[in-house]
Design a protein around this motif. Structure first.
Motif, PDB file in Angstrom:
ATOM      1  N   ALA A   1       0.856  -1.296   0.106  1.00 28.83           N
ATOM      2  CA  ALA A   1       0.067   0.067   0.019  1.00 28.83           C
ATOM      3  C   ALA A   1       0.846   1.359  -0.029  1.00 28.83           C
ATOM      4  N   ALA A   2       1.927   1.305   0.853  1.00 28.57           N
ATOM      5  CA  ALA A   2       2.719   2.456   0.778  1.00 28.57           C
ATOM      6  C   ALA A   2       3.518   2.807  -0.459  1.00 28.57           C
ATOM      7  N   PHE A   3       4.013   1.603  -1.082  1.00 30.74           N
ATOM      8  CA  PHE A   3       4.507   1.548  -2.339  1.00 30.74           C
ATOM      9  C   PHE A   3       3.704   2.002  -3.477  1.00 30.74           C
ATOM     10  N   LEU A   4       2.413   1.595  -3.672  1.00 30.59           N
ATOM     11  CA  LEU A   4       1.280   2.040  -4.643  1.00 30.59           C
ATOM     12  C   LEU A   4       0.864   3.283  -4.566  1.00 30.59           C
ATOM     13  N   ASP A   5       0.759   3.705  -3.227  1.00 37.38           N
ATOM     14  CA  ASP A   5       0.400   5.153  -2.739  1.00 37.38           C
ATOM     15  C   ASP A   5       1.266   6.316  -3.213  1.00 37.38           C
ATOM     16  N   ALA A   6       2.565   5.809  -3.085  1.00 34.76           N
ATOM     17  CA  ALA A   6       3.539   6.760  -3.596  1.00 34.76           C
ATOM     18  C   ALA A   6       3.547   7.022  -4.951  1.00 34.76           C
ATOM     19  N   GLY A   7       2.715   6.352  -5.842  1.00 37.24           N
ATOM     20  CA  GLY A   7       2.663   6.528  -7.098  1.00 37.24           C
ATOM     21  C   GLY A   7       3.697   5.882  -8.140  1.00 37.24           C
ATOM     22  N   HIS A   8       4.287   4.979  -7.641  1.00 38.74           N
ATOM     23  CA  HIS A   8       5.495   4.356  -8.427  1.00 38.74           C
ATOM     24  C   HIS A   8       4.903   3.803  -9.535  1.00 38.74           C
ATOM     25  N   TYR A   9       3.920   3.166  -9.457  1.00 33.25           N
ATOM     26  CA  TYR A   9       3.103   2.217 -10.372  1.00 33.25           C
ATOM     27  C   TYR A   9       1.906   2.885 -11.018  1.00 33.25           C
ATOM     28  N   ARG A  10       2.149   4.246 -11.074  1.00 33.52           N
ATOM     29  CA  ARG A  10       0.586   4.943 -11.451  1.00 33.52           C
ATOM     30  C   ARG A  10       0.489   4.850 -12.839  1.00 33.52           C
ATOM     31  N   PRO A  11       1.633   4.879 -13.790  1.00 32.42           N
ATOM     32  CA  PRO A  11       1.528   4.595 -15.362  1.00 32.42           C
ATOM     33  C   PRO A  11       0.780   3.110 -15.519  1.00 32.42           C
ATOM     34  N   LEU A  12       1.031   2.228 -14.773  1.00 34.74           N
ATOM     35  CA  LEU A  12       0.489   0.831 -14.885  1.00 34.74           C
ATOM     36  C   LEU A  12      -1.038   0.948 -14.576  1.00 34.74           C
ATOM     37  N   MET A  13      -1.491   1.637 -13.496  1.00 40.58           N
ATOM     38  CA  MET A  13      -2.686   1.779 -13.084  1.00 40.58           C
ATOM     39  C   MET A  13      -3.549   2.511 -14.120  1.00 40.58           C
ATOM     40  N   ASP A  14      -2.749   3.492 -14.931  1.00 44.14           N
ATOM     41  CA  ASP A  14      -3.700   4.372 -16.048  1.00 44.14           C
ATOM     42  C   ASP A  14      -3.819   3.443 -17.108  1.00 44.14           C
ATOM     43  N   ALA A  15      -2.837   2.607 -17.324  1.00 41.41           N
ATOM     44  CA  ALA A  15      -3.025   1.654 -18.381  1.00 41.41           C
ATOM     45  C   ALA A  15      -4.053   0.661 -18.183  1.00 41.41           C
ATOM     46  N   VAL A  16      -4.129   0.269 -17.150  1.00 45.74           N
ATOM     47  CA  VAL A  16      -5.259  -0.745 -16.777  1.00 45.74           C
ATOM     48  C   VAL A  16      -6.474   0.031 -16.856  1.00 45.74           C
ATOM     49  N   ARG A  17      -6.881   1.047 -16.371  1.00 45.91           N
ATOM     50  CA  ARG A  17      -7.823   1.792 -16.477  1.00 45.91           C
ATOM     51  C   ARG A  17      -8.155   2.279 -18.105  1.00 45.91           C
ATOM     52  N   ALA A  18      -7.261   2.589 -18.617  1.00 42.79           N
ATOM     53  CA  ALA A  18      -7.648   3.014 -20.167  1.00 42.79           C
ATOM     54  C   ALA A  18      -8.054   1.502 -20.861  1.00 42.79           C
ATOM     55  N   ALA A  19      -7.307   0.559 -20.682  1.00 44.43           N
ATOM     56  CA  ALA A  19      -7.867  -0.617 -21.374  1.00 44.43           C
ATOM     57  C   ALA A  19      -9.349  -1.247 -21.011  1.00 44.43           C
TER      58      ALA A  19
END
Length: 288
Positions: A72-90
């Motif tokens: 949660a701490a790692f993902l909250d920090a935004g390191h994988y935000r580009p992956l989250m955005d790509a999953v969202r768009a798909a």
């Protein structure tokens, strides 16, 4: 505007893991648990999830509270935000033709990938499956409209046939027969896997577990005859890791059970640059 779906709106998608009967809420909250028409009862938790595991439960080890906190701490920090955005768009593209779609996240973890999907497609009913109650406590907060269910993905899923429009499977076990069963005709499976070179620089510093970087053909073969490839995207994300970020990255997954604490502390003694996360986002269609 009609209200957004609530977690209990997704209960109709479930089937009893004991007798396969339809399920219903035992009260007006998830904490009140669920009952099936055959009389079997399942406990809910005040943190917002329900446990459907029966009998001896599972022989697999769920993620611990410390692992979930690190993730949660790692993902909250935004390191994988580009992956989250790509999953969202798909997901938004795949669900564009569905007025009230159903999304099942198989291995939802903390809900960090499901949440952007539900933001993009807010009319969705959603079921988040995970073995870790600690992860689902966070998922229930991250995805307040999703029904969070403790479940072992290697078992038959507690969902009706043809219940889902989209199954998400992000760094999680794959149960292709069950994913095909719960998907509607025309449904899609979205799989995220590490790509070759994932965290390669970090691996040269900290001995980490080997990862399965499935090539497209091998991934498709592992899904059997129920699916056919419908597209793939490669994503590279450069990471700038402060010492605490590096610790969280290592400790948020299975490496937490195996890493040498001394090696990790030595590697985390200073900020680490030049690390790249690499992912493959694969889409599969359910075969008729």
């Amino acid at each position: 505007m009609p209200p957004l779906p609530r977690p209990l709106d997704a209960v109709a998608l479930l089937r009893c893991p004991v007798c396969s009967a339809a399920m219903a809420p035992a009260s007006d909250t998830v904490a009140g648990g669920l009952r099936c028409t055959g009389g079997h009862a399942f406990d809910g938790a005040r943190q917002g999830y329900v446990n459907l595991l029966t009998g001896k439960g599972t022989s697999f080890i769920p993620d611990t509270a410390d692992m979930v906190a690190a993730r949660a701490a790692f993902l909250d920090a935004g390191h994988y935000r580009p992956l989250m955005d790509a999953v969202r768009a798909a997901a938004a593209r795949l669900l564009a033709g569905s007025a009230e779609p159903v999304v099942v996240d198989a291995g939802a973890g903390t809900g960090h990938y499901l949440a952007p999907v539900l933001e993009a497609v807010p009319r969705s009913r959603a079921v988040a499956l995970d073995l870790s109650k600690y992860a689902l406590r966070r998922a229930a907060r991250t995805c307040p409209q999703a029904l969070c269910v403790v479940w072992d993905l290697w078992r038959a899923l507690p969902l009706a046939d043809s219940a889902a429009d989209l199954v998400l499977n992000i760094f999680a076990p794959r149960n292709p027969e069950e994913y095909a069963r719960i998907l509607r005709p025309g449904g899609r499976l979205l799989v995220v896997t590490p790509a070759p070179g994932h965290l390669e620089t970090l691996r040269s510093i900290v001995p980490l577990l080997a990862i399965d970087t499935d090539k497209a053909e091998r991934l498709a073969a592992s899904l059997g005859s129920g699916f056919e490839p419908a597209g793939a995207e490669e994503l590279a994300v450069p990471l700038e890791l402060a010492p605490e970020d590096l610790r969280n990255l290592v400790m948020m997954g299975p490496n937490a059970h195996h890493v040498d604490p001394a090696a990790l502390e030595e590697a985390a003694g200073a900020p680490l640059a030049g690390v790249e996360a690499r992912f493959t986002i694969s889409i599969f269609g359910k075969r008729h």
